[in-house]
Write a protein that holds these residues in place. Structure first.
Motif, PDB file in Angstrom:
ATOM      1  N   PRO A  16     -13.435  29.561  14.203  1.00 31.73           N
ATOM      2  CA  PRO A  16     -13.669  31.002  14.061  1.00 31.73           C
ATOM      3  C   PRO A  16     -12.454  31.909  14.297  1.00 31.73           C
ATOM      4  O   PRO A  16     -12.552  33.112  14.093  1.00 31.73           O
ATOM      5  N   VAL A  17     -11.321  31.376  14.697  1.00 33.92           N
ATOM      6  CA  VAL A  17     -10.128  32.216  14.823  1.00 33.92           C
ATOM      7  C   VAL A  17      -9.234  32.088  13.591  1.00 33.92           C
ATOM      8  O   VAL A  17      -8.178  32.707  13.520  1.00 33.92           O
ATOM      9  N   ARG A  18      -9.668  31.292  12.609  1.00 37.61           N
ATOM     10  CA  ARG A  18      -8.930  31.125  11.362  1.00 37.61           C
ATOM     11  C   ARG A  18      -9.747  31.698  10.202  1.00 37.61           C
ATOM     12  O   ARG A  18     -10.873  32.134  10.401  1.00 37.61           O
ATOM     13  N   TYR A  19      -9.172  31.674   9.006  1.00 37.10           N
ATOM     14  CA  TYR A  19      -9.802  32.311   7.846  1.00 37.10           C
ATOM     15  C   TYR A  19      -9.862  31.353   6.659  1.00 37.10           C
ATOM     16  O   TYR A  19      -9.018  30.469   6.519  1.00 37.10           O
ATOM     17  N   VAL A  36     -19.209  21.527   5.464  1.00 37.25           N
ATOM     18  CA  VAL A  36     -20.656  21.309   5.407  1.00 37.25           C
ATOM     19  C   VAL A  36     -21.391  22.607   5.688  1.00 37.25           C
ATOM     20  O   VAL A  36     -22.394  22.914   5.051  1.00 37.25           O
ATOM     21  N   GLU A  37     -20.851  23.406   6.605  1.00 39.70           N
ATOM     22  CA  GLU A  37     -21.486  24.655   7.013  1.00 39.70           C
ATOM     23  C   GLU A  37     -21.547  25.680   5.883  1.00 39.70           C
ATOM     24  O   GLU A  37     -22.441  26.504   5.825  1.00 39.70           O
ATOM     25  N   ASP A  38     -20.557  25.649   4.988  1.00 36.89           N
ATOM     26  CA  ASP A  38     -20.504  26.596   3.867  1.00 36.89           C
ATOM     27  C   ASP A  38     -19.680  25.975   2.737  1.00 36.89           C
ATOM     28  O   ASP A  38     -18.449  26.013   2.769  1.00 36.89           O
ATOM     29  N   PRO A  39     -20.345  25.402   1.742  1.00 34.93           N
ATOM     30  CA  PRO A  39     -19.624  24.706   0.671  1.00 34.93           C
ATOM     31  C   PRO A  39     -18.839  25.635  -0.259  1.00 34.93           C
ATOM     32  O   PRO A  39     -18.075  25.167  -1.091  1.00 34.93           O
ATOM     33  N   PHE A  40     -18.997  26.940  -0.112  1.00 34.98           N
ATOM     34  CA  PHE A  40     -18.307  27.881  -0.983  1.00 34.98           C
ATOM     35  C   PHE A  40     -16.985  28.383  -0.413  1.00 34.98           C
ATOM     36  O   PHE A  40     -16.284  29.143  -1.065  1.00 34.98           O
ATOM     37  N   LEU A  41     -16.632  27.949   0.795  1.00 33.86           N
ATOM     38  CA  LEU A  41     -15.367  28.355   1.415  1.00 33.86           C
ATOM     39  C   LEU A  41     -14.336  27.244   1.299  1.00 33.86           C
ATOM     40  O   LEU A  41     -14.681  26.063   1.244  1.00 33.86           O
ATOM     41  N   SER A  42     -13.070  27.652   1.267  1.00 36.87           N
ATOM     42  CA  SER A  42     -11.984  26.687   1.171  1.00 36.87           C
ATOM     43  C   SER A  42     -10.845  27.086   2.086  1.00 36.87           C
ATOM     44  O   SER A  42     -10.511  28.263   2.213  1.00 36.87           O
ATOM     45  N   GLY A  43     -10.217  26.099   2.689  1.00 35.60           N
ATOM     46  CA  GLY A  43      -9.023  26.301   3.492  1.00 35.60           C
ATOM     47  C   GLY A  43      -9.272  26.800   4.893  1.00 35.60           C
ATOM     48  O   GLY A  43     -10.367  27.225   5.251  1.00 35.60           O
ATOM     49  N   SER A  44      -8.218  26.711   5.684  1.00 39.54           N
ATOM     50  CA  SER A  44      -8.226  27.188   7.059  1.00 39.54           C
ATOM     51  C   SER A  44      -6.845  27.783   7.319  1.00 39.54           C
ATOM     52  O   SER A  44      -5.861  27.061   7.447  1.00 39.54           O
ATOM     53  N   PHE A  45      -6.777  29.105   7.359  1.00 37.86           N
ATOM     54  CA  PHE A  45      -5.505  29.817   7.410  1.00 37.86           C
ATOM     55  C   PHE A  45      -5.421  30.689   8.656  1.00 37.86           C
ATOM     56  O   PHE A  45      -6.427  31.163   9.151  1.00 37.86           O
ATOM     57  N   GLU A  46      -4.187  30.922   9.117  1.00 38.79           N
ATOM     58  CA  GLU A  46      -3.979  31.689  10.340  1.00 38.79           C
ATOM     59  C   GLU A  46      -4.258  33.174  10.176  1.00 38.79           C
ATOM     60  O   GLU A  46      -4.635  33.835  11.136  1.00 38.79           O
ATOM     61  N   THR A  47      -4.059  33.711   8.984  1.00 43.11           N
ATOM     62  CA  THR A  47      -4.251  35.146   8.766  1.00 43.11           C
ATOM     63  C   THR A  47      -5.123  35.382   7.533  1.00 43.11           C
ATOM     64  O   THR A  47      -5.168  34.533   6.634  1.00 43.11           O
ATOM     65  N   PRO A  48      -5.775  36.538   7.466  1.00 42.48           N
ATOM     66  CA  PRO A  48      -6.531  36.872   6.263  1.00 42.48           C
ATOM     67  C   PRO A  48      -5.631  36.958   5.029  1.00 42.48           C
ATOM     68  O   PRO A  48      -6.021  36.584   3.930  1.00 42.48           O
ATOM     69  N   GLU A  49      -4.416  37.441   5.232  1.00 43.90           N
ATOM     70  CA  GLU A  49      -3.472  37.560   4.122  1.00 43.90           C
ATOM     71  C   GLU A  49      -3.118  36.196   3.540  1.00 43.90           C
ATOM     72  O   GLU A  49      -2.999  36.054   2.317  1.00 43.90           O
TER      73      GLU A  49
END
Length: 65
Positions: A16-19, A36-49
């Motif tokens: 939850p601290v990543r985007y 698994v929690e949300d198949p429509f999301l991709s990646g894990s990034f440090e900032t929203p940008e």
């Protein structure tokens, strides 16, 4: 899929601290099945940008295919 895509940025479901980003096209959404929690999301990034930039790159790759 050429045309207008929607890119949205969300909190990452596994950290939850990543985007993460989601892609929409027309009335549908891309399913990455990365989380698994949300198949429509991709990646894990440090900032929203960073998540938004990755989403833009994904759209460019899709449009080239």
């Amino acid at each position: 899929m050429k045309g207008e895509h929607d890119i949205s940025v969300w909190y990452c479901p596994s950290d939850p601290v990543r985007y993460s980003f989601a892609l929409g096209y027309g009335s549908g959404a891309a399913s990455f099945k990365e989380f698994v929690e949300d198949p429509f999301l991709s990646g894990s990034f440090e900032t929203p940008e960073a998540a938004l930039a990755a989403g833009i790159e994904e759209v460019k790759a899709i449009e080239k295919a």
